[in-house]
Design a protein around this motif. Structure first.
Motif, PDB file in Angstrom:
ATOM      1  N   GLU A  67       0.869  -1.173   0.000  1.00 12.34           N
ATOM      2  CA  GLU A  67       0.000   0.000   0.000  1.00 12.34           C
ATOM      3  C   GLU A  67       0.904   1.220   0.000  1.00 12.34           C
ATOM      4  O   GLU A  67       2.083   1.121   0.341  1.00 12.34           O
ATOM      5  CB  GLU A  67      -0.944  -0.011   1.201  1.00 12.34           C
ATOM      6  CG  GLU A  67      -0.242  -0.067   2.539  1.00 12.34           C
ATOM      7  CD  GLU A  67      -1.195  -0.392   3.685  1.00 12.34           C
ATOM      8  OE1 GLU A  67      -2.376  -0.668   3.435  1.00 12.34           O
ATOM      9  OE2 GLU A  67      -0.741  -0.362   4.831  1.00 12.34           O
ATOM     10  N   THR A  69       1.509   4.717   1.714  1.00 15.48           N
ATOM     11  CA  THR A  69       1.150   5.470   2.906  1.00 15.48           C
ATOM     12  C   THR A  69       2.064   6.684   2.998  1.00 15.48           C
ATOM     13  O   THR A  69       3.291   6.537   3.014  1.00 15.48           O
ATOM     14  CB  THR A  69       1.310   4.594   4.167  1.00 15.48           C
ATOM     15  OG1 THR A  69       0.519   3.415   4.018  1.00 15.48           O
ATOM     16  CG2 THR A  69       0.889   5.347   5.412  1.00 15.48           C
ATOM     17  N   ASP A  70       1.484   7.857   3.025  1.00 13.59           N
ATOM     18  CA  ASP A  70       2.253   9.105   3.096  1.00 13.59           C
ATOM     19  C   ASP A  70       3.321   9.174   2.012  1.00 13.59           C
ATOM     20  O   ASP A  70       4.456   9.609   2.247  1.00 13.59           O
ATOM     21  CB  ASP A  70       2.894   9.276   4.481  1.00 13.59           C
ATOM     22  CG  ASP A  70       1.874   9.425   5.589  1.00 13.59           C
ATOM     23  OD1 ASP A  70       0.793  10.010   5.334  1.00 13.59           O
ATOM     24  OD2 ASP A  70       2.140   8.952   6.712  1.00 13.59           O
ATOM     25  N   VAL A  74       4.682   0.609   1.317  1.00 14.79           N
ATOM     26  CA  VAL A  74       4.762  -0.181   2.543  1.00 14.79           C
ATOM     27  C   VAL A  74       4.196  -1.571   2.265  1.00 14.79           C
ATOM     28  O   VAL A  74       3.011  -1.694   1.940  1.00 14.79           O
ATOM     29  CB  VAL A  74       3.977   0.484   3.695  1.00 14.79           C
ATOM     30  CG1 VAL A  74       4.070  -0.348   4.957  1.00 14.79           C
ATOM     31  CG2 VAL A  74       4.468   1.903   3.933  1.00 14.79           C
ATOM     32  N   LYS A  76       2.431  -5.030   2.863  1.00 18.24           N
ATOM     33  CA  LYS A  76       1.334  -5.355   3.775  1.00 18.24           C
ATOM     34  C   LYS A  76       1.721  -6.427   4.794  1.00 18.24           C
ATOM     35  O   LYS A  76       1.289  -6.363   5.935  1.00 18.24           O
ATOM     36  CB  LYS A  76       0.099  -5.795   2.989  1.00 18.24           C
ATOM     37  CG  LYS A  76      -0.561  -4.641   2.264  1.00 18.24           C
ATOM     38  CD  LYS A  76      -1.874  -5.059   1.659  1.00 18.24           C
ATOM     39  CE  LYS A  76      -2.585  -3.850   1.078  1.00 18.24           C
ATOM     40  NZ  LYS A  76      -3.945  -4.173   0.672  1.00 18.24           N
ATOM     41  N   ARG A  81       7.783  -6.279   5.313  1.00 17.92           N
ATOM     42  CA  ARG A  81       8.194  -5.009   5.925  1.00 17.92           C
ATOM     43  C   ARG A  81       9.568  -5.161   6.575  1.00 17.92           C
ATOM     44  O   ARG A  81      10.405  -4.273   6.497  1.00 17.92           O
ATOM     45  CB  ARG A  81       7.149  -4.536   6.942  1.00 17.92           C
ATOM     46  CG  ARG A  81       5.904  -3.995   6.288  1.00 17.92           C
ATOM     47  CD  ARG A  81       5.022  -3.204   7.245  1.00 17.92           C
ATOM     48  NE  ARG A  81       4.599  -3.942   8.419  1.00 17.92           N
ATOM     49  CZ  ARG A  81       3.505  -4.697   8.490  1.00 17.92           C
ATOM     50  NH1 ARG A  81       2.716  -4.824   7.430  1.00 17.92           N
ATOM     51  NH2 ARG A  81       3.183  -5.314   9.596  1.00 17.92           N
TER      52      ARG A  81
END
Length: 98
Positions: A67, A69-70, A74, A76, A81
């Motif tokens: 996804e 993000t900001d 990132v 999932k 990660r």
């Protein structure tokens, strides 16, 4: 919104985790990875990545769900990660830390 994926692999000469860019390069920066938003594009990207496996550039090519993000990519799954951003243990708790 369609599911976003990127391609990850391990660089053959040093084992580092790398990500495939839209230009077909393999880089360590997850934010530089090509965001893939369709099955057709994923099929093409995997085929091109498999050519890099045959050319002994990378191994273990895998698509992973991500996804944004900001403005950052990132993964999932926690495993991905960790591969992208490092261990989940604070650095002062690792062996050899001061």
């Amino acid at each position: 919104m369609p599911m976003l994926e990127i391609l990850t692999a391990n660089r053959l000469y040093d084992g580092d985790v790398v990500y495939r860019t839209a230009a077909g390069d393999w880089v360590a920066d997850v934010d530089a990875a090509e965001l893939i938003d369709s099955t057709d594009r994923l099929t093409l990207a995997v085929a091109a990545a498999n050519a890099d496996v045959k050319a002994s550039k990378v191994l273990d090519v895998a698509p992973i769900a991500v996804e944004v993000t900001d403005g950052h990519i990132v993964p999932k799954r926690l495993r991905e990660r960790i591969r992208a951003f490092g261990p989940t243990v604070k650095s002062d708790h690792r062996p050899g830390a001061n």
